[in-house]
Design a protein around this motif. Structure first.
Motif, short mmCIF file in Angstrom:
data_model
loop_
_atom_site.label_atom_id
_atom_site.label_comp_id
_atom_site.label_asym_id
_atom_site.label_seq_id
_atom_site.Cartn_x
_atom_site.Cartn_y
_atom_site.Cartn_z
N VAL A 62 45.42 49.16 1.39
CA VAL A 62 46.70 48.47 1.21
C VAL A 62 46.49 47.22 0.34
CG1 VAL A 62 48.63 47.34 2.36
CG2 VAL A 62 47.53 49.30 3.44
N VAL A 63 45.47 46.44 0.69
CA VAL A 63 45.21 45.19 -0.03
C VAL A 63 44.99 45.46 -1.52
CG1 VAL A 63 43.55 43.30 -0.29
CG2 VAL A 63 44.28 44.00 1.99
N PHE A 64 44.11 46.41 -1.82
CA PHE A 64 43.79 46.64 -3.23
C PHE A 64 44.91 47.36 -3.97
CE2 PHE A 64 39.53 45.69 -1.54
CZ PHE A 64 39.22 44.66 -2.41
N SER A 65 45.81 48.02 -3.24
CA SER A 65 46.95 48.66 -3.91
C SER A 65 48.01 47.63 -4.31
CB SER A 65 47.65 49.67 -2.99
OG SER A 65 46.76 50.62 -2.55
N LEU A 66 48.07 46.51 -3.57
CA LEU A 66 49.21 45.62 -3.76
C LEU A 66 48.87 44.24 -4.34
CD1 LEU A 66 51.07 46.20 -0.37
CD2 LEU A 66 51.93 46.87 -2.63
N ALA A 67 47.70 43.71 -3.97
CA ALA A 67 47.47 42.28 -4.23
C ALA A 67 47.15 41.97 -5.69
CB ALA A 67 46.34 41.78 -3.34
N HIS A 68 47.72 40.87 -6.17
CA HIS A 68 47.31 40.32 -7.47
C HIS A 68 46.14 39.37 -7.25
CE1 HIS A 68 51.76 41.03 -8.03
NE2 HIS A 68 51.22 41.77 -8.95
N ARG A 69 46.16 38.72 -6.10
CA ARG A 69 45.14 37.74 -5.79
C ARG A 69 44.76 37.88 -4.31
NH1 ARG A 69 43.35 34.43 -9.37
NH2 ARG A 69 41.85 32.99 -8.47
N ILE A 70 43.50 37.63 -4.02
CA ILE A 70 43.03 37.76 -2.63
C ILE A 70 42.28 36.50 -2.24
CG2 ILE A 70 41.55 39.10 -1.06
CD1 ILE A 70 41.90 41.52 -2.91
N SER A 71 42.60 35.96 -1.05
CA SER A 71 41.84 34.84 -0.52
C SER A 71 41.20 35.30 0.78
CB SER A 71 42.75 33.65 -0.25
OG SER A 71 43.31 33.20 -1.46
N VAL A 72 39.95 34.91 0.98
CA VAL A 72 39.21 35.39 2.15
C VAL A 72 39.01 34.26 3.14
CG1 VAL A 72 37.17 36.63 2.94
CG2 VAL A 72 38.01 36.97 0.60
N LEU A 73 39.55 34.45 4.34
CA LEU A 73 39.44 33.44 5.39
C LEU A 73 38.35 33.89 6.36
CD1 LEU A 73 41.09 30.84 6.18
CD2 LEU A 73 42.37 32.28 7.76
N ALA A 74 37.42 33.00 6.68
CA ALA A 74 36.39 33.33 7.68
C ALA A 74 36.17 32.08 8.52
CB ALA A 74 35.10 33.76 7.00
N ARG A 75 36.20 32.25 9.82
CA ARG A 75 36.04 31.13 10.78
C ARG A 75 36.89 29.93 10.40
NH1 ARG A 75 30.68 32.09 9.90
NH2 ARG A 75 29.82 33.76 11.17
N GLY A 76 38.13 30.19 10.03
CA GLY A 76 39.07 29.10 9.84
C GLY A 76 39.09 28.43 8.49
N THR A 77 38.28 28.94 7.56
CA THR A 77 38.33 28.30 6.23
C THR A 77 38.21 29.35 5.12
OG1 THR A 77 37.61 26.29 5.11
CG2 THR A 77 35.86 27.77 5.88
N PHE A 78 38.78 29.06 3.96
CA PHE A 78 38.71 30.02 2.87
C PHE A 78 37.32 29.98 2.24
CE2 PHE A 78 43.41 29.80 2.88
CZ PHE A 78 43.63 31.16 3.04
N ILE A 79 36.69 31.15 2.15
CA ILE A 79 35.34 31.20 1.57
C ILE A 79 35.34 31.82 0.17
CG2 ILE A 79 34.12 31.24 3.78
CD1 ILE A 79 33.80 34.36 3.22
N ALA A 80 36.44 32.45 -0.22
CA ALA A 80 36.50 33.02 -1.57
C ALA A 80 37.95 33.25 -1.94
CB ALA A 80 35.76 34.36 -1.60
N ASP A 81 38.19 33.25 -3.24
CA ASP A 81 39.54 33.42 -3.75
C ASP A 81 39.42 34.01 -5.16
OD1 ASP A 81 42.48 32.50 -3.77
OD2 ASP A 81 41.67 31.68 -5.62
N GLY A 82 40.15 35.06 -5.44
CA GLY A 82 40.05 35.63 -6.79
C GLY A 82 40.88 36.88 -6.96
N THR A 83 40.69 37.56 -8.09
CA THR A 83 41.39 38.82 -8.31
C THR A 83 40.71 39.88 -7.43
OG1 THR A 83 39.86 39.45 -10.04
CG2 THR A 83 41.80 38.19 -10.73
N PRO A 84 41.38 41.01 -7.21
CA PRO A 84 40.75 42.06 -6.40
C PRO A 84 39.34 42.42 -6.90
CG PRO A 84 43.06 42.57 -6.71
CD PRO A 84 42.79 41.34 -7.53
N ASP A 85 39.15 42.51 -8.19
CA ASP A 85 37.82 42.86 -8.71
C ASP A 85 36.78 41.80 -8.40
OD1 ASP A 85 38.44 45.33 -9.60
OD2 ASP A 85 38.88 44.71 -11.68
#
Ligand SMILES: Nc1ncnc2c1ncn2[C@@H]1O[C@H](COP(=O)(O)OP(=O)(O)OP(=O)(O)O)[C@@H](O)[C@H]1O
Ligand SMILES: [Mg+2]
Length: 252
Positions: free
Chosen positions: A211-234
């Motif tokens: 679902v995420v890779f079908s729809l998202a223009h941008r992805i942010s990754v939250l782990a233990r309460g903080t964002f650890i990465a942010d970028g395009t799906p690739d």
């Protein structure tokens, strides 16, 4: 592109547990922005802070440049933020049509000032609009059924219709395909793409990477309460920090 939502240094603790640590995020207008991360990462807590269900301990959130922290949920909703919850929140005893009419009527500001004839016309127009939206989400032929009788996938679609009739500028989706069959999930992806064409900005929280890779223009990754990465799906797919955060959990 302009930022529609800006989250700056948000922190939220529950007793001794720090659920969000210095969270920063910018969501661009018109995009689909996915927030992914392992269970308990703080994704739903963050959404709750955006809709006024929770108040961050510190930090700021602006929507279209205007601070929204501290506003009550209905006020935030009126500004144009709608949310589909992790567990569907619908009126089980009512028909689908009534379910969609309730948020539409709640939004009708000052309608009580209309005369009786205007009220009837307005109500007719709202019913027509509700029927259109039920059509959009593929539930038109079930509109007179009681909501409790719907399948889980259809309940989610109904909830989406209840959000869409409010004509939100920003739609928050917390695991919109959770518990759905693959076929239902694919229908939902198509439906969300269709809504995308209407220019509604979306934040989507989702564990299902298809679902995420079908729809998202941008992805942010939250782990233990903080964002650890942010970028395009690739970019996110190849990020070793992301792989690590998911070790033992979901796979990208
Ligand atoms: N109301 C609350 N009171 C106390 N602790 C809470 C509360 N809400 C969430 N938490 C805790 O905060 C942390 C983040 O929870 P949250 O529900 O935001 O995670 P999540 O990323 O949405 O997880 P999931 O993917 O399982 O839905 C968890 O440790 C959770 O137990
Ligand atoms: Mg959650």
């Amino acid at each position: 592109m302009a930022a529609i939502l800006q989250i700056t240094d948000v922190n939220k603790s529950f007793g001794g547990l720090r659920a969000l640590w210095d969270v920063n995020l910018t969501v661009e207008e018109g995009t689909v922005h996915a927030i992914i991360g392992p269970n308990g990462a703080g994704k739903s807590t963050l959404l709750n802070c955006l809709v006024g269900r929770l108040k961050p301990d510190t930090g700021s959130v602006t929507f279209e440049g205007r601070p929204i922290i501290g506003l009550p949920p209905h006020r935030i909703n009126q500004l144009g933020i709608a949310r589909v919850f992790q567990t569907p929140e619908i009126f089980e005893d009512l028909t689908l049509l009534d379910n969609v009419l309730i948020p539409a009527m709640a939004k009708e500001d000052g309608a009580f000032r209309l005369n009786a004839w205007q009220r009837v016309t307005r109500r007719r127009a709202l019913i027509e609009e509700a029927e259109h939206i039920l059509e959009d989400v593929g539930l038109a032929d079930q509109r007179h059924r009681i909501a409790a009788a719907l399948s889980r996938g259809d309940k989610r679609r109904l909830e989406l219709a209840m959000c869409l009739i409010q004509k939100p500028k920003l739609l928050l989706l917390d695991e919109p395909t959770a518990g759905m069959s693959r076929a239902d999930t694919n229908n939902t992806i198509e439906l969300l793409k269709k809504i995308g064409e209407k220019g509604i900005t979306k934040i989507i929280i989702e564990h299902d990477m298809h679902v995420v890779f079908s729809l998202a223009h941008r992805i942010s990754v939250l782990a233990r309460g903080t964002f650890i990465a942010d970028g395009t799906p690739d970019e996110i797919k190849g990020d070793p920090k992301v792989q690590e955060a998911y070790l033992g959990g979901a796979h990208l």
